[in-house]
Write an enzyme that holds these catalytic residues in place. Structure first.
Site, PDB file in Angstrom:
ATOM      1  N   ARG A 106       0.873  -1.174   0.000  1.00 16.99           N
ATOM      2  CA  ARG A 106       0.000   0.000   0.000  1.00 16.99           C
ATOM      3  C   ARG A 106       0.909   1.222   0.000  1.00 16.99           C
ATOM      4  O   ARG A 106       1.714   1.411   0.921  1.00 16.99           O
ATOM      5  CB  ARG A 106      -0.892   0.021   1.245  1.00 16.99           C
ATOM      6  CG  ARG A 106      -1.787   1.261   1.334  1.00 16.99           C
ATOM      7  CD  ARG A 106      -2.534   1.255   2.670  1.00 16.99           C
ATOM      8  NE  ARG A 106      -3.335   2.449   2.861  1.00 16.99           N
ATOM      9  CZ  ARG A 106      -4.603   2.586   2.497  1.00 16.99           C
ATOM     10  NH1 ARG A 106      -5.220   1.599   1.885  1.00 16.99           N
ATOM     11  NH2 ARG A 106      -5.261   3.710   2.741  1.00 16.99           N
ATOM     12  N   HIS A 133      -7.193   0.931  -6.628  1.00 16.10           N
ATOM     13  CA  HIS A 133      -7.506   0.382  -5.298  1.00 16.10           C
ATOM     14  C   HIS A 133      -8.438  -0.828  -5.468  1.00 16.10           C
ATOM     15  O   HIS A 133      -9.601  -0.799  -5.073  1.00 16.10           O
ATOM     16  CB  HIS A 133      -8.174   1.471  -4.446  1.00 16.10           C
ATOM     17  CG  HIS A 133      -8.185   1.189  -2.979  1.00 16.10           C
ATOM     18  ND1 HIS A 133      -7.587   0.087  -2.412  1.00 16.10           N
ATOM     19  CD2 HIS A 133      -8.734   1.891  -1.943  1.00 16.10           C
ATOM     20  CE1 HIS A 133      -7.770   0.112  -1.103  1.00 16.10           C
ATOM     21  NE2 HIS A 133      -8.452   1.191  -0.794  1.00 16.10           N
ATOM     22  N   GLN A 136     -10.673  -2.619  -2.670  1.00 15.26           N
ATOM     23  CA  GLN A 136     -11.828  -1.832  -2.225  1.00 15.26           C
ATOM     24  C   GLN A 136     -13.034  -2.093  -3.125  1.00 15.26           C
ATOM     25  O   GLN A 136     -14.164  -2.178  -2.646  1.00 15.26           O
ATOM     26  CB  GLN A 136     -11.485  -0.339  -2.235  1.00 15.26           C
ATOM     27  CG  GLN A 136     -12.630   0.569  -1.803  1.00 15.26           C
ATOM     28  CD  GLN A 136     -12.990   0.426  -0.344  1.00 15.26           C
ATOM     29  OE1 GLN A 136     -12.134   0.523   0.522  1.00 15.26           O
ATOM     30  NE2 GLN A 136     -14.268   0.191  -0.058  1.00 15.26           N
ATOM     31  N   ASP A 228     -15.704   9.858  -2.139  1.00 13.14           N
ATOM     32  CA  ASP A 228     -14.417   9.657  -1.471  1.00 13.14           C
ATOM     33  C   ASP A 228     -13.957  11.028  -0.990  1.00 13.14           C
ATOM     34  O   ASP A 228     -14.528  12.050  -1.370  1.00 13.14           O
ATOM     35  CB  ASP A 228     -13.422   9.052  -2.480  1.00 13.14           C
ATOM     36  CG  ASP A 228     -12.116   8.603  -1.835  1.00 13.14           C
ATOM     37  OD1 ASP A 228     -12.018   8.605  -0.593  1.00 13.14           O
ATOM     38  OD2 ASP A 228     -11.178   8.261  -2.582  1.00 13.14           O
ATOM     39  N   CYS A 269     -15.566   4.747   0.770  1.00 12.19           N
ATOM     40  CA  CYS A 269     -14.469   3.833   1.088  1.00 12.19           C
ATOM     41  C   CYS A 269     -13.822   4.136   2.443  1.00 12.19           C
ATOM     42  O   CYS A 269     -13.090   3.293   2.971  1.00 12.19           O
ATOM     43  CB  CYS A 269     -13.415   3.839  -0.021  1.00 12.19           C
ATOM     44  SG  CYS A 269     -12.833   5.474  -0.473  1.00 12.19           S
ATOM     45  N   ARG A 297     -14.192  -5.388   3.404  1.00 10.86           N
ATOM     46  CA  ARG A 297     -12.785  -5.339   3.000  1.00 10.86           C
ATOM     47  C   ARG A 297     -12.067  -6.608   3.443  1.00 10.86           C
ATOM     48  O   ARG A 297     -11.244  -7.175   2.716  1.00 10.86           O
ATOM     49  CB  ARG A 297     -12.079  -4.115   3.618  1.00 10.86           C
ATOM     50  CG  ARG A 297     -12.487  -2.763   3.091  1.00 10.86           C
ATOM     51  CD  ARG A 297     -12.164  -2.545   1.626  1.00 10.86           C
ATOM     52  NE  ARG A 297     -10.777  -2.816   1.276  1.00 10.86           N
ATOM     53  CZ  ARG A 297      -9.735  -2.041   1.589  1.00 10.86           C
ATOM     54  NH1 ARG A 297      -9.905  -0.927   2.267  1.00 10.86           N
ATOM     55  NH2 ARG A 297      -8.521  -2.369   1.195  1.00 10.86           N
TER      56      ARG A 297
END
Length: 314
Positions: A106, A133, A136, A228, A269, A297
């Protein structure tokens, strides 16, 4: 379906059938966990978790998922290893590949996770880069499927920064799986044209659609409104400018009503800046599925590890 040994860097690399397999496997693993049944498909496996960027959901999801399946996760923060500083990414990858069975990354540059995948010789999973991502998206789509019972044909609208990793990845996933996906954003924050064209190609094959607009009329008929943070990690200096640019794109009760459907749900998210991209009222409402989404997740990340590294696809 056999995904053993595969990397998970972007959903571009996976067929619609493979993506649905991972979502369905996640649902199966989730149902087992709810009954207290855990697996051992990662027994004896050591997993490196590399974090250039801090994380709540991604770190906890990989750690718990790994433990649930009998593996051992080792957290490697940006100050714990020499990745790209005193040692090249290529050399770090070759060292970690000798010691670990799988690697999560990440961080910032997507090229870093690509180099880890190229040089380590073990499955590498993208826990977030500046461009994509993908874990997600699996969680988002599992949440939508749980709530509505299906994915193909869902009207999915993303509002805000239309060229960040979430907008990119939702566009790819929606195109692959036949959702009607719309980005509602000011023109300065639209996604790259080549990615839009690529995902329109996916949508043509799947029966979905991709629409990019700056008009709030784009939320009409939406089953899902998604947003987001307006300034991603590393962009904090642009926060004031983004607030000014995006204030009209806030998801609030009025915008939820503008869809014309009383069944529209809200997703994010996380973490959320309440009062910016979403109001507290919507975030805390019965329409908000954000904590189901956050939990998912873990189940979807578990599915990715089990499918690509597990000894038995339980």
């Amino acid at each position: 379906m056999n995904l053993k040994g595969r990397n998970f860097l972007t959903l571009k690399d996976f067929t619609p059938e493979e993506i649905m397999y991972l979502i369905d496997l996640a649902a199966e693993l989730k149902a087992k966990k709810k009954k207290g049944i855990l697996g051992n498909s990662l027994k004896g496996k050591n997993i490196a978790l590399i974090f250039e960027k801090p994380s709540t959901r991604t770190r906890c999801a990989f750690t718990v998922a790994c433990n649930d399946e009998g593996g051992f996760p080792e957290y490697l923060g940006k100050n714990d290893i020499q990745l790209g500083h005193k040692e090249s990414v290529e050399d770090t990858a070759r060292v970690l590949g000798r010691m670990f069975d799988g690697i999560e990354f990440r961080g910032f540059k997507h090229s870093t996770v690509e180099k880890l995948a190229e040089y380590s010789g073990v499955p590498v999973w993208n826990g977030l880069t500046d461009d994509y991502h993908p874990t997600q998206i699996l969680a988002d789509f599992l949440t939508v499927k749980e709530h509505f019972g299906y994915l193909k044909g869902i009207h999915f609208v993303y509002l805000g920064d239309g060229r960040n990793n979430m907008a990119n990845s939702l566009m790819i996933g929606s195109g692959k799986l036949g959702l009607h996906f719309t980005i509602v954003a000011p023109k300065e924050l639209w996604p790259q044209e080549d990615l839009v064209e690529l995902t329109k190609g996916y949508a043509k094959e799947s029966g979905g659609s991709i629409t990019i607009t700056d008009s709030l009329d784009g939320v009409k008929d939406a089953d899902v409104l998604y947003t987001d943070v307006w300034a991603s990690m590393g962009e904090e200096d642009k926060a004031a400018e983004r607030i000014e640019m995006l204030k009209d794109y806030q998801i609030n009760t009025e915008l939820m009503n503008r869809t014309g459907k009383d069944t529209t749900v809200f997703l994010h998210c996380l973490p959320a800046v309440k009062g910016n991209e979403v109001t507290e009222e919507v975030f805390e409402s019965s329409k908000s599925l954000v904590f189901d989404e956050a939990e998912n997740r873990m189940h979807t990340i578990k599915a990715v590890m089990v499918a690509t590294l597990g000894e038995a696809n339980e």
